[in-house]
Design a protein around this motif. Structure first.
Motif, PDB file in Angstrom:
ATOM      1  N   SER A 108      -3.988   1.765  -2.944  1.00 41.91           N
ATOM      2  CA  SER A 108      -3.658   3.179  -2.840  1.00 41.91           C
ATOM      3  C   SER A 108      -4.295   3.764  -1.595  1.00 41.91           C
ATOM      4  O   SER A 108      -5.401   3.390  -1.208  1.00 41.91           O
ATOM      5  CB  SER A 108      -4.148   3.949  -4.078  1.00 41.91           C
ATOM      6  N   SER A 109      -3.582   4.687  -0.961  1.00 40.02           N
ATOM      7  CA  SER A 109      -4.091   5.333   0.245  1.00 40.02           C
ATOM      8  C   SER A 109      -4.023   6.840   0.075  1.00 40.02           C
ATOM      9  O   SER A 109      -3.331   7.354  -0.800  1.00 40.02           O
ATOM     10  CB  SER A 109      -3.259   4.914   1.467  1.00 40.02           C
ATOM     11  N   GLN A 154      -3.002  15.414  -3.432  1.00 43.72           N
ATOM     12  CA  GLN A 154      -2.122  14.430  -4.044  1.00 43.72           C
ATOM     13  C   GLN A 154      -1.132  15.122  -4.970  1.00 43.72           C
ATOM     14  O   GLN A 154      -1.490  16.061  -5.692  1.00 43.72           O
ATOM     15  CB  GLN A 154      -2.912  13.394  -4.845  1.00 43.72           C
ATOM     16  N   SER A 193      -1.367   7.245  -3.803  1.00 45.86           N
ATOM     17  CA  SER A 193      -1.687   7.090  -5.223  1.00 45.86           C
ATOM     18  C   SER A 193      -0.586   7.653  -6.117  1.00 45.86           C
ATOM     19  O   SER A 193      -0.237   7.056  -7.142  1.00 45.86           O
ATOM     20  CB  SER A 193      -3.011   7.794  -5.535  1.00 45.86           C
ATOM     21  N   SER A 194      -0.035   8.786  -5.740  1.00 49.55           N
ATOM     22  CA  SER A 194       1.005   9.408  -6.563  1.00 49.55           C
ATOM     23  C   SER A 194       2.221   8.509  -6.672  1.00 49.55           C
ATOM     24  O   SER A 194       2.784   8.330  -7.759  1.00 49.55           O
ATOM     25  CB  SER A 194       1.398  10.768  -5.983  1.00 49.55           C
ATOM     26  N   ASN A 225       2.238   5.291  -6.216  1.00 52.25           N
ATOM     27  CA  ASN A 225       1.797   4.097  -6.943  1.00 52.25           C
ATOM     28  C   ASN A 225       1.910   4.307  -8.450  1.00 52.25           C
ATOM     29  O   ASN A 225       2.452   3.462  -9.171  1.00 52.25           O
ATOM     30  CB  ASN A 225       0.347   3.787  -6.569  1.00 52.25           C
ATOM     31  N   MET A 226       1.411   5.425  -8.936  1.00 51.70           N
ATOM     32  CA  MET A 226       1.316   5.656 -10.375  1.00 51.70           C
ATOM     33  C   MET A 226       2.608   6.198 -10.978  1.00 51.70           C
ATOM     34  O   MET A 226       2.961   5.850 -12.112  1.00 51.70           O
ATOM     35  CB  MET A 226       0.158   6.610 -10.668  1.00 51.70           C
ATOM     36  N   ARG A 253       0.845  -1.192   0.000  1.00 49.98           N
ATOM     37  CA  ARG A 253       0.000   0.000   0.000  1.00 49.98           C
ATOM     38  C   ARG A 253       0.879   1.240   0.000  1.00 49.98           C
ATOM     39  O   ARG A 253       1.888   1.301   0.701  1.00 49.98           O
ATOM     40  CB  ARG A 253      -0.917   0.033   1.220  1.00 49.98           C
TER      41      ARG A 253
END
Length: 295
Positions: free
Chosen positions: A129-130, A219, A102-103, A105-106, A99
């Motif tokens: 994503s958190s 974000q 999001s930033s 992650n992507m 986890r």
């Protein structure tokens, strides 16, 4: 041989109870009743001659001896599990849950997943994503990538990346060679971070902007998209902005940077067994990828 080794069921009860924080959850994991788990832990404490837990209502807290004993016991079971899989063919990869924001992650993790699958073709990952505002809930998380100072009490933190923070904007919005002109542009700021425009202007002895940032977002990815559309100058960690800079949709507004006071950490929650071989492999891979990231 092994005359001082306690019964393995007692050690399993201790390991599960310590990771999960109470006898009820440990009982569910082990397929026993809470009273049976409690009985086994009491037996272990009696055999060792020392208390391993401080019991408070429905929660368990490790004593200092318990804290020292748990990593050894957990690693021993992890080693046994890994060796059993290697020797007897039970090597089907188990899913590892990661986890992160999001930033991250992507913009950082997703572009590197092909590297992981080349190294571990049968590896299975579950990516969550958190949001920065979420309270940690680590019950099902193997590796939680968090941004902060590394001081969390619910897991073991390992430094992943520390990187500078830069000011970026669309090429058409570039303020020119004088960094004081940045304050005349609309500013974009990410909520929940400690590296703000206020700190940037103060560090470099610049006059602050006359008003608060025009846009505040939760974000880094949103800040980058807004900046790339000419909506303002964003203060962003370089690790996030680099792909936009490489594509030419964003440029650095100035050579001045803001050294990050915090960073990304790999947090392995106490509620999970961090010695599982597949978890260790993913952790090692993440650290290798971070070592090759320009920060």
């Amino acid at each position: 041989m092994y005359q001082e080794l306690p019964p393995l069921p007692w050690l399993r009860a201790f390991d599960a109870s310590a990771r999960l924080g109470n006898f009820t959850l440990a009982a569910e994991e082990l397929g026993l009743t809470p009273s049976a788990v409690s009985y086994q832990v009491r037996g272990l404490e009696a055999a060792l001659g020392h208390k391993l837990f401080i019991r408070k209502q429905k929660s368990l807290f490790l004593t200092r001896l318990g804290q020292a004993y748990l990593p050894v016991v957990s690693k021993a079971f992890g080693d046994i599990e890994a060796t059993t899989s290697n020797l007897f063919g039970k090597s089907a990869a188990q899913e590892v849950t990661i986890r992160c924001l999001s930033s991250l992650n992507m913009l950082w993790l997703a572009p590197r997943l092909s590297n992981y699958h080349r190294l571990y073709p049968s590896g299975r990952l579950r990516l969550l994503s958190s949001l920065w505002s979420e309270a940690p809930d680590a019950a099902q998380i193997d590796i939680d990538i968090r941004y902060g100072d590394g001081n969390w009490s619910d897991g073991e933190a390992t430094p992943l990346m520390h990187h500078d923070v830069i000011a970026v904007c669309a090429p058409a919005l570039h303020p020119g060679p004088d960094p004081r002109q940045i304050a005349t542009r609309p500013l974009i700021e990410v909520l929940g971070v400690t590296d703000t425009w206020h700190h940037f202007f103060a560090l470099h002895g610049l006059e602050p902007a006359a008003s608060d940032p025009a846009l505040k977002v939760d974000q880094s990815l949103i800040a980058l998209e807004l900046a790339s559309r000419g909506m303002g100058v964003a203060l962003i960690a370089r690790v996030f902005a680099q792909s936009y800079i490489d594509r030419g949709t964003l440029v650095e507004a100035t050579d001045l940077t803001l050294p990050a006071r915090q960073g990304h950490y790999l947090v392995q929650p106490n509620a999970r067994n961090r010695f599982r071989p597949e978890v260790s492999a993913v952790k090692d891979w993440l650290l290798q990828e971070a070592a090759t990231t320009a920060c």
